[in-house]
Scaffold this motif. Structure first.
Motif, mmCIF file in Angstrom:
data_model
loop_
_atom_site.group_PDB
_atom_site.id
_atom_site.type_symbol
_atom_site.label_atom_id
_atom_site.label_comp_id
_atom_site.label_asym_id
_atom_site.label_seq_id
_atom_site.Cartn_x
_atom_site.Cartn_y
_atom_site.Cartn_z
ATOM 1 N N PRO A 89 0.839 -1.204 0.000
ATOM 2 C CA PRO A 89 0.000 0.000 0.000
ATOM 3 C C PRO A 89 0.871 1.250 0.000
ATOM 4 N N PRO A 90 0.321 2.420 -0.341
ATOM 5 C CA PRO A 90 1.128 3.642 -0.443
ATOM 6 C C PRO A 90 1.938 3.969 0.813
ATOM 7 N N HIS A 91 1.342 3.796 2.004
ATOM 8 C CA HIS A 91 2.040 4.217 3.225
ATOM 9 C C HIS A 91 3.237 3.342 3.573
ATOM 10 N N ARG A 92 3.394 2.218 2.881
ATOM 11 C CA ARG A 92 4.545 1.349 3.134
ATOM 12 C C ARG A 92 5.626 1.486 2.059
ATOM 13 N N ARG A 93 5.487 2.450 1.179
ATOM 14 C CA ARG A 93 6.483 2.661 0.114
ATOM 15 C C ARG A 93 7.431 3.810 0.435
ATOM 16 N N ASN A 94 7.163 4.566 1.482
ATOM 17 C CA ASN A 94 7.978 5.712 1.900
ATOM 18 C C ASN A 94 8.177 6.713 0.760
ATOM 19 N N LEU A 95 7.053 7.199 0.265
ATOM 20 C CA LEU A 95 7.058 8.163 -0.830
ATOM 21 C C LEU A 95 6.420 9.474 -0.361
ATOM 22 N N GLY A 96 6.962 10.589 -0.842
ATOM 23 C CA GLY A 96 6.315 11.876 -0.648
ATOM 24 C C GLY A 96 5.531 12.214 -1.900
ATOM 25 N N VAL A 97 4.296 12.685 -1.727
ATOM 26 C CA VAL A 97 3.413 12.908 -2.874
ATOM 27 C C VAL A 97 2.863 14.333 -2.833
ATOM 28 N N VAL A 98 2.946 15.024 -3.975
ATOM 29 C CA VAL A 98 2.397 16.375 -4.113
ATOM 30 C C VAL A 98 1.537 16.404 -5.372
ATOM 31 N N PHE A 99 0.274 16.834 -5.202
ATOM 32 C CA PHE A 99 -0.647 16.908 -6.327
ATOM 33 C C PHE A 99 -0.911 18.368 -6.700
ATOM 34 N N GLN A 100 -1.559 18.559 -7.864
ATOM 35 C CA GLN A 100 -1.919 19.909 -8.293
ATOM 36 C C GLN A 100 -2.879 20.553 -7.302
ATOM 37 N N SER A 101 -3.855 19.796 -6.821
ATOM 38 C CA SER A 101 -4.720 20.284 -5.748
ATOM 39 C C SER A 101 -3.976 20.048 -4.445
ATOM 40 N N TYR A 102 -3.751 21.091 -3.690
ATOM 41 C CA TYR A 102 -2.822 21.028 -2.563
ATOM 42 C C TYR A 102 -3.284 20.053 -1.484
ATOM 43 N N ALA A 103 -4.602 19.796 -1.402
ATOM 44 C CA ALA A 103 -5.153 18.817 -0.458
ATOM 45 C C ALA A 103 -4.752 19.120 0.972
ATOM 46 N N LEU A 104 -4.753 20.410 1.345
ATOM 47 C CA LEU A 104 -4.466 20.800 2.720
ATOM 48 C C LEU A 104 -5.753 20.747 3.544
ATOM 49 N N PHE A 105 -5.613 20.440 4.820
ATOM 50 C CA PHE A 105 -6.760 20.440 5.721
ATOM 51 C C PHE A 105 -7.069 21.883 6.125
ATOM 52 N N PRO A 106 -8.242 22.411 5.763
ATOM 53 C CA PRO A 106 -8.510 23.831 6.030
ATOM 54 C C PRO A 106 -8.608 24.180 7.505
ATOM 55 N N HIS A 107 -8.936 23.199 8.363
ATOM 56 C CA HIS A 107 -9.109 23.464 9.798
ATOM 57 C C HIS A 107 -7.825 23.295 10.595
ATOM 58 N N LEU A 108 -6.727 22.910 9.914
ATOM 59 C CA LEU A 108 -5.442 22.746 10.588
ATOM 60 C C LEU A 108 -4.504 23.881 10.204
ATOM 61 N N THR A 109 -3.635 24.259 11.123
ATOM 62 C CA THR A 109 -2.630 25.275 10.823
ATOM 63 C C THR A 109 -1.592 24.702 9.861
ATOM 64 N N VAL A 110 -0.747 25.581 9.352
ATOM 65 C CA VAL A 110 0.336 25.147 8.478
ATOM 66 C C VAL A 110 1.199 24.101 9.181
ATOM 67 N N ARG A 111 1.567 24.375 10.429
ATOM 68 C CA ARG A 111 2.401 23.428 11.182
ATOM 69 C C ARG A 111 1.700 22.088 11.328
ATOM 70 N N GLU A 112 0.391 22.113 11.618
ATOM 71 C CA GLU A 112 -0.350 20.870 11.813
ATOM 72 C C GLU A 112 -0.519 20.118 10.491
ATOM 73 N N ASN A 113 -0.714 20.849 9.397
ATOM 74 C CA ASN A 113 -0.791 20.196 8.095
ATOM 75 C C ASN A 113 0.507 19.485 7.760
ATOM 76 N N VAL A 114 1.629 20.168 7.971
ATOM 77 C CA VAL A 114 2.928 19.573 7.637
ATOM 78 C C VAL A 114 3.228 18.378 8.529
#
Length: 358
Positions: A71-96
């Motif tokens: 599964p994806p979480h066992r491949r140790n990959l960082g993923v960035v999409f065109q849609s940033y997919a940030l959690f709007p209710h979390l701060t920048v620090r919490e998102n990261v």
């Protein structure tokens, strides 16, 4: 190790092939770009590497480890999409720090790692802001930091700059390239933007209709396209149809071009010449190859002029000329006669003249 090897990797949806069986090797620490038009299969390939799409056939190895069924979480990959997919209710620090939280890391350690990742992308002073308080470029940097904070073996980036305006996109392109050089990690980048691919990449795979058409460095692909599709998709190219006889390429009007045309490809043929390798010839000027043409249009493009003309048989040609004042005086009126010259060494013999527009 973070080299990647794909063997026979394929994906079909019913009778429709999204990606034909594909072999590909990506080197450790390489900035590797998958470039192609929409629907070409490049994102399908990336998502199979990431584990988000199950392959119909083939194998995926990362650092010598078979991850095809992980599964994806066992491949140790960082993923960035065109849609940033940030959690709007979390701060920048919490998102990261979200990925670290899912891994069970303590809050204080998460905060420290998040701060380091944000400093890496130039957002050290934005930790307590929310996504809605950030610009598009800042949100994309947060998405990058979130992918980097887990210390992935490989970064997967799917059109990450596609939603940004041109100036901001160019700025983040430079930052991405600098970031890759500093980190030394393997980056796999998906885009349909040819200029972006040329500027960022160590190597590029050009993808069309579910197949990899050619792989090489930006210069190798630009100067040595293997097909008319590659010549036309990666930058602009004039394609001159003709036939090969006794080592000479003969255009429909009878013009003969001598060159080192070894092992010509089968089928219909065309010579490919980049617009910047063609020039206007004034009175008394000569070139190895000269063609008579009629001027169609002249378009202003800032530091250059894009000149379109047609040969006597109707074949379109394009020149890219420096906007230094000299070319303008040689152009004359639309429909007027012009003489175009180039060197045979700057032309590439390709198969596929059937795709040359009339």
């Amino acid at each position: 190790m973070s080299d990647i090897r794909l063997t026979g990797l394929a994906k079909s949806y019913g009778d429709t092939a999204a990606l034909w069986p594909t072999d590909l090797a990506i080197r450790e620490g390489e900035f590797f770009t998958l470039l192609g038009p929409s629907g070409s299969g490049k994102t399908t390939l990336l998502r199979m590497v990431g584990g988000f799409i199950e392959p119909s056939a083939g194998r995926i190895e990362i650092g010598g480890r078979d991850v095809t069924d992980l599964p994806p979480h066992r491949r140790n990959l960082g993923v960035v999409f065109q849609s940033y997919a940030l959690f709007p209710h979390l701060t920048v620090r919490e998102n990261v720090g979200f990925g670290l939280r899912m891994r069970g890391m303590a809050r204080a350690v998460r905060a420290r790692h998040a701060a380091e990742a944000l400093a890496l992308v130039g957002l050290a002073d934005f930790t307590e802001r929310y996504p809605a308080q950030l610009s598009g470029g800042q949100q994309q940097r947060v998405a990058l930091a979130r992918a980097l904070v887990i210390e992935p073996d490989v970064m997967l980036l799917d059109e990450p700059l596609g939603a940004l305006d041109l100036n901001l996109r160019k700025q983040l392109q430079r930052e991405l390239r600098d970031l890759h050089q500093r980190l030394g990690r393997t980056f796999i980048y998906v885009t349909h933007d040819q200029d972006e691919a040329l500027m960022l990449s160590d190597r590029i795979a050009i993808v069309s209709q579910g197949r990899i058409q050619q792989v090489g460095t930006p210069r190798e692909l630009y100067d040595g396209p293997a097909s008319t599709f590659v010549a036309r998709f990666l930058g602009d190219s004039t394609l001159l149809p003709g036939r090969l006889e006794r080592g000479r390429f003969i255009l429909p009007d009878g013009t003969e071009i001598a060159g080192s045309w070894s092992r010509p490809p089968a089928g219909q043929l065309a010579l490919s010449i980049r617009p910047e390798r063609m020039r206007l010839l004034g009175a008394g000027q000569t070139a190895e190859v000269t063609l008579a043409a009629r001027l169609s249009t002249v378009r202003f493009a800032g530091p250059r002029l894009v000149v379109e003309a047609r040969l006597t048989d109707g074949t379109p040609i394009e020149l890219s000329l420096p906007n230094d004042g000299r070319a303008q005086g040689m152009l004359g009126e639309e429909g007027g006669a012009v003489t175009v010259g180039f060197s045979a060494a700057d032309a590439r013999l390709l198969a596929g003249a059937e795709s040359v527009p009339a």
